[in-house]
Design an enzyme around this catalytic site. Structure first.
Site, PDB file in Angstrom:
ATOM      1  N   GLU A 285      -1.253  25.848   1.465  1.00  0.00           N
ATOM      2  CA  GLU A 285      -0.944  24.015   2.437  1.00  0.00           C
ATOM      3  C   GLU A 285      -1.607  23.478   1.435  1.00  0.00           C
ATOM      4  OE1 GLU A 285      -4.342  24.035   5.432  1.00  0.00           O
ATOM      5  OE2 GLU A 285      -2.426  24.383   7.394  1.00  0.00           O
ATOM      6  N   GLU A 377       1.360  29.374   9.991  1.00  0.00           N
ATOM      7  CA  GLU A 377       0.122  29.223  10.340  1.00  0.00           C
ATOM      8  C   GLU A 377       0.445  27.510  11.631  1.00  0.00           C
ATOM      9  OE1 GLU A 377      -3.712  28.531   7.528  1.00  0.00           O
ATOM     10  OE2 GLU A 377      -3.974  27.169   9.079  1.00  0.00           O
TER      11      GLU A 377
HETATM   12  C1  IDC Z   1     -10.328  27.597   8.196  1.00  0.00           C
HETATM   13  C2  IDC Z   1     -10.613  28.862   9.194  1.00  0.00           C
HETATM   14  C3  IDC Z   1     -12.806  28.544   9.309  1.00  0.00           C
HETATM   15  C4  IDC Z   1     -12.731  28.114   7.507  1.00  0.00           C
HETATM   16  C5  IDC Z   1     -12.417  27.285   7.442  1.00  0.00           C
HETATM   17  C6  IDC Z   1     -12.393  27.257   5.724  1.00  0.00           C
HETATM   18  O1  IDC Z   1     -10.526  28.867  11.179  1.00  0.00           O
HETATM   19  O2  IDC Z   1     -13.111  29.878   9.900  1.00  0.00           O
HETATM   20  O3  IDC Z   1     -14.380  27.807   7.870  1.00  0.00           O
HETATM   21  O4  IDC Z   1     -10.705  27.651   6.953  1.00  0.00           O
HETATM   22  O5  IDC Z   1     -11.896  28.186   4.806  1.00  0.00           O
HETATM   23  C7  IDC Z   1      -5.895  25.565   7.824  1.00  0.00           C
HETATM   24  C8  IDC Z   1      -5.902  26.533   6.810  1.00  0.00           C
HETATM   25  C9  IDC Z   1      -7.067  27.441   7.126  1.00  0.00           C
HETATM   26  C10 IDC Z   1      -7.938  26.636   8.146  1.00  0.00           C
HETATM   27  C11 IDC Z   1      -7.235  26.541   9.504  1.00  0.00           C
HETATM   28  C12 IDC Z   1      -8.650  25.757  10.654  1.00  0.00           C
HETATM   29  O6  IDC Z   1      -4.744  26.989   6.462  1.00  0.00           O
HETATM   30  O7  IDC Z   1      -7.552  27.998   6.303  1.00  0.00           O
HETATM   31  O8  IDC Z   1      -9.507  27.712   8.431  1.00  0.00           O
HETATM   32  N1  IDC Z   1      -7.042  25.240   9.168  1.00  0.00           N
HETATM   33  O9  IDC Z   1      -9.205  24.380   9.574  1.00  0.00           O
HETATM   34  N2  IDC Z   1      -5.057  24.401   8.193  1.00  0.00           N
HETATM   35  C13 IDC Z   1      -5.450  23.502   9.081  1.00  0.00           C
HETATM   36  C14 IDC Z   1      -6.182  23.905   9.702  1.00  0.00           C
END
Ligand code: IDC
Length: 459
Positions: A285, A377
């Site tokens: 992302e 995702e």
């Molecule tokens: C989130 C995980 C969470 C973690 C966070 C930081 O769910 O447990 O603490 O990342 O690393 C994304 C990202 C993805 C995120 C997810 C939800 O690609 O890494 O995971 N998210 O926030 N993009 C939009 C949402």
């Protein structure tokens, strides 16, 4: 002197007698028997055993020949002889240790072949030019494509127009799950969990989220590379595609990790080049960074992958957390007007159903006719990965993706203590990944969507 004369006389008598009994030198009696069996067969290929028995006089030096009747059938590789193919005729010549065959002696040869359509029987077996008797077993019928695994049916993928296409050059949609960060949840990716994903969920793919920061790849490049490779193998063994996700997130500019990306992808692409189940996602992302910078990153990483693995599909992240720019106030036109200079690539689109709704869906609907999109995702919840699951928005999204044949992976196949996780906390400390009791609300919804029958076209 007398003795020599006598010897000569004896020889003369012997020669005279022999020529009386058979006027020509005796021709060796020849004969052979061949037993041909298909020992294993898979989509488009097979392995065969050929037992050759000499029924004639002893031979030193022999060549077995037979004909592969179907033009789509090819010899690939053989053993226990020197093999070659010319036109439809395959030849196998005995080597050091089996070139002498006594009367009644056998030797076991084998080879791997490929075929299109159904696997036909070879014919016209000869040994040193003499036709052989024996048995040629009927090869097994092709497995029903409807019951094969996703990789078994679809084979090597490629991009065709705006679609993801299978080996029959027909558009397909893959539906599956993403891991959570493998630095935190590796206990969830064991054999039992992946069996459940392949068999109970009938998932087509596993996205392998390898964070680069946050205690990820940068802390142990060799260890994370090998962990990713073993997950690729575990997916392959179950007939699932593996999406190798270079999970950049913070910092948002993928160029910060450019050197790491080159090192990582050079290694995984070389190691997995021959596999049909690998798709590369080069930046999860991108955020706080222009499309131009993302494009520049992509045009430096893609050639590294192509050098090692020329035919794999590669997915490029987009601006604003892979929102095609929408979350940064832009839209898909920045990509449509300035696409990455490479072929066989797709663009990532991510959404979280409780946060991203109609205007994001409208963007995807528009962009889908211009750009090859892959939802690598998405969440059923808010963009934090938590909060309440939005069932109606998730359903609207998945219906749209199904209709557009856009592939997707859901965040996450894990037991993280957050509503986006498919399993209840603690599930990965146990052994049950199949029962409905271990599923979260999001997991139950996703399992019900993903496990419906695929209808992959096979011609
Ligand atoms: C989130 C995980 C969470 C973690 C966070 C930081 O769910 O447990 O603490 O990342 O690393 C994304 C990202 C993805 C995120 C997810 C939800 O690609 O890494 O995971 N998210 O926030 N993009 C939009 C949402």
């Amino acid at each position: 002197m007398k003795r020599i004369v006598a010897l000569l006389a004896t020889c003369a008598t012997a020669v005279g007698l022999t020529s009386l009994l058979s006027p020509q030198p005796a021709a060796a009696a020849a004969g052979c028997k061949v037993d041909y069996t298909v020992t294993s067969q898979w989509q488009g290929g097979f392995q065969a055993g050929v037992k050759v028995t000499n029924l004639g006089d002893p031979v030193t030096g022999w060549t077995l020949k037979f004909s592969l009747p179907d033009s789509g059938q090819k010899f690939v590789q053989g053993w226990n002889a020197t093999w070659s193919q010319s036109g439809s005729t395959v030849s196998a010549t005995g080597i050091d240790w089996n070139r002498t065959l006594a009367t009644g002696a056998s030797t076991d040869l084998g080879f791997v072949g490929s075929f299109t359509g159904s696997n036909p029987k070879p014919s016209a077996f000869t040994l040193n030019g003499v036709a052989c008797t024996g048995s040629v077993e009927e090869p097994p019928p092709n497995p029903d494509p409807g019951t094969g695994t996703p990789v078994g049916v679809n084979g090597q993928l490629h991009v065709c127009g705006v679609n993801l296409c299978n080996q029959y050059n027909r558009p397909i949609q893959l539906r599956g799950m993403s891991t959570h960060g493998i630095q935190w949840f590796s206990k969830c990716y064991n054999n039992a969990a992946l069996d459940a994903l392949a068999k109970d969920w009938k998932s087509d793919l596993l996205r392998i989220a390898m964070y680069v920061q946050e205690d990820g790849y940068e802390t142990d490049p060799a260890g994370f590379t090998s962990r990713v490779n073993s997950l690729v193998d575990m997916a392959e063994a179950r007939g699932m595609y593996a999406l190798i996700d270079f999970h950049t997130l913070t910092p948002g500019d993928p160029n910060y990790n450019l050197d790491r990306a080159k090192t990582f992808f050079a290694s995984v692409a070389a190691r997995n080049a021959a596999k049909k189940n690998v798709v590369y996602e080069i930046a999860n992302e991108p955020n706080g960074v222009s499309w131009t910078a993302i494009k520049s990153y992509a045009e430096q990483v893609i050639p590294v992958i192509r050098a090692a693995d020329p035919d794999a599909v590669i997915i490029v992240g987009t601006r604003g957390w892979s929102s095609l720019g929408v979350s940064d106030g832009s839209n898909e036109t920045e990509v449509v007007n300035n696409p990455v200079n490479a072929t066989n690539i797709m663009y990532a689109f991510h959404f979280y159903a409780a946060s991203h709704k109609d205007n994001y869906r409208a963007t995807v609907s528009r962009a889908a006719s211009k750009l090859p999109l892959f939802v690598t995702e998405f969440g059923t919840v808010s963009a934090t990965g938590g909060g309440t699951m939005d069932r109606s928005s998730t359903t609207a999204w998945l219906d749209l993706l199904d209709q557009l044949k856009i592939s997707y992976a859901n965040w996450t196949y894990s037991d993280a203590n957050e509503s986006s996780a498919a399993f209840k906390p603690g599930t990965c400390d146990g052994t049950d990944y199949s029962g409905s009791g271990v599923l979260s609300e999001s997991g139950a919804l996703l399992k019900s969507r993903i496990s419906t029958a695929d209808s992959f076209p096979t011609s």
